[in-house]
Design a protein around this motif. Structure first.
Motif, short mmCIF file in Angstrom:
data_model
loop_
_atom_site.label_atom_id
_atom_site.label_comp_id
_atom_site.label_asym_id
_atom_site.label_seq_id
_atom_site.Cartn_x
_atom_site.Cartn_y
_atom_site.Cartn_z
N HIS A 162 9.43 63.95 -40.74
CA HIS A 162 8.59 62.74 -40.75
C HIS A 162 9.37 61.48 -40.39
O HIS A 162 8.99 60.40 -40.83
CB HIS A 162 7.93 62.54 -42.12
N LEU A 163 10.47 61.62 -39.65
CA LEU A 163 11.26 60.40 -39.36
C LEU A 163 10.42 59.41 -38.56
O LEU A 163 9.82 59.76 -37.55
CB LEU A 163 12.53 60.74 -38.57
N CYS A 164 10.38 58.17 -39.05
CA CYS A 164 9.74 57.11 -38.27
C CYS A 164 10.60 55.86 -38.31
O CYS A 164 11.48 55.71 -39.17
CB CYS A 164 8.33 56.84 -38.76
N ASP A 165 10.35 54.98 -37.37
CA ASP A 165 11.15 53.76 -37.18
C ASP A 165 10.41 52.60 -37.84
O ASP A 165 9.35 52.16 -37.37
CB ASP A 165 11.31 53.54 -35.66
N ALA A 166 10.97 52.12 -38.95
CA ALA A 166 10.31 51.05 -39.71
C ALA A 166 10.72 49.66 -39.23
O ALA A 166 10.09 48.67 -39.59
CB ALA A 166 10.64 51.19 -41.19
N ALA A 167 11.80 49.59 -38.44
CA ALA A 167 12.29 48.29 -37.99
C ALA A 167 13.07 48.47 -36.70
O ALA A 167 14.26 48.79 -36.72
CB ALA A 167 13.19 47.68 -39.07
N PRO A 168 12.41 48.32 -35.54
CA PRO A 168 13.13 48.48 -34.27
C PRO A 168 14.06 47.29 -34.01
O PRO A 168 13.90 46.24 -34.60
CB PRO A 168 12.00 48.53 -33.24
N PRO A 169 15.04 47.48 -33.11
CA PRO A 169 15.96 46.38 -32.82
C PRO A 169 15.22 45.18 -32.22
O PRO A 169 14.20 45.34 -31.54
CB PRO A 169 16.91 46.97 -31.77
N LEU A 170 15.79 43.98 -32.45
CA LEU A 170 15.16 42.76 -31.92
C LEU A 170 15.90 42.25 -30.68
O LEU A 170 15.42 41.34 -30.01
CB LEU A 170 15.18 41.67 -33.00
N ASP A 171 17.06 42.82 -30.38
CA ASP A 171 17.84 42.32 -29.24
C ASP A 171 17.35 42.97 -27.94
O ASP A 171 16.74 44.04 -27.95
CB ASP A 171 19.35 42.61 -29.46
N PRO A 172 17.61 42.30 -26.80
CA PRO A 172 17.18 42.87 -25.52
C PRO A 172 17.88 44.20 -25.25
O PRO A 172 19.07 44.33 -25.51
CB PRO A 172 17.63 41.82 -24.49
N MET A 173 17.11 45.19 -24.76
CA MET A 173 17.69 46.53 -24.55
C MET A 173 17.58 46.95 -23.08
O MET A 173 16.59 46.63 -22.42
CB MET A 173 16.93 47.56 -25.40
#
Ligand SMILES: [Zn+2]
Length: 248
Positions: A90-101
């Motif tokens: 059930h891995l999910c991303d609760a906070a993605p990066p805020l910097d340009p990728m």
């Protein structure tokens, strides 16, 4: 009476897993960051990076709900996301990066689906104190998301690779929050983080942990170790102590 005996027998025979007290593990993954907060139902991962070796994270997290909070998109913080999405339930991303990728990093982050539900445990509380994006921010590190995780007894501050300039902004939030005892040294103990200003705003700090490999970039920097020592705070290193677990 018979019902009561039956209920007691069921209670004795049911395999009830022992309750655990929430704890945090700063994994020894070389240069990089992967911190896991383990509760009875959930594993919260703060970054999922490191060098060539993987931590024994499945031992604690293979039967739990898993969430990842990403400080920023440097490879030493996100490299193992595809592994996580394959192995952690059930891995999910609760906070993605805020910097340009770039495209490669975007693909890595997209390998984990976004969380659509709120954190389903009240055993710990996650407080985000990331500063608002500032036009003066230049490098990726300044965009680092900053989290404080409060357990029943202690709190751990995880500032990613946040710099001293950003620390000056977000550390003001600490003045209105319950005390923090544990610090994962910002930017692996680089001298551009863990400023005197931050330490002044952490009067209850008891320990700092540097997640780094000295031979790579010289982290933790002797100036940071000295700053901490002057404040009565020891700096322990994953490179020396291995995986470091602390009860929250
Ligand atoms: Zn880093």
């Amino acid at each position: 009476m018979r019902k009561l005996v039956a209920a007691i027998l069921i209670a004795i025979s049911s395999p009830i897993a022992p309750e655990i007290h929430p704890f945090a593990v700063v994994w020894d993954i070389g240069q990089g960051q992967w911190v896991t907060v383990v509760t009875n139902s959930t594993c919260l991962h703060f970054d999922m990076g490191g060098e060539r070796w993987l931590p024994p994270v499945l031992r604690f997290c293979r039967n739990k709900i898993n969430r990842v909070y990403l400080s920023h998109s440097d490879m030493d913080h996100i490299k193992f996301l595809p592994w996580g999405s394959r192995h952690l339930p059930h891995l999910c991303d609760a906070a993605p990066p805020l910097d340009p990728m770039n495209q490669r990093k975007k693909r890595l982050v997209a390998s984990v689906r976004r969380c659509h539900a709120d954190l389903a445990t009240n055993e710990v509380k996650v407080v985000e104190i990331t500063p608002r994006i500032n036009r003066k921010f230049r490098g990726h590190n300044e965009f680092s998301r900053v989290f404080v995780i409060y357990g029943p007894d202690r709190a751990i501050l995880i500032p990613g690779d946040s710099t001293a300039d950003a620390e000056t902004v977000w550390s003001k939030r600490l003045l209105n929050l319950p005390p923090v005892q544990i610090l994962v040294a910002g930017h692996h103990g680089s001298r551009t983080s863990t400023s005197e200003t931050l330490l002044r705003r952490l009067p209850s700090l008891k320990i700092a942990i540097a997640s780094a490999r000295k031979a790579k970039y010289g982290h933790p920097h002797p100036e940071v170790v000295a700053r901490l020592r002057a404040n009565g705070v020891p700096c322990v290193r994953t490179e020396i102590w291995g995986n470091i677990g602390l009860q929250l």
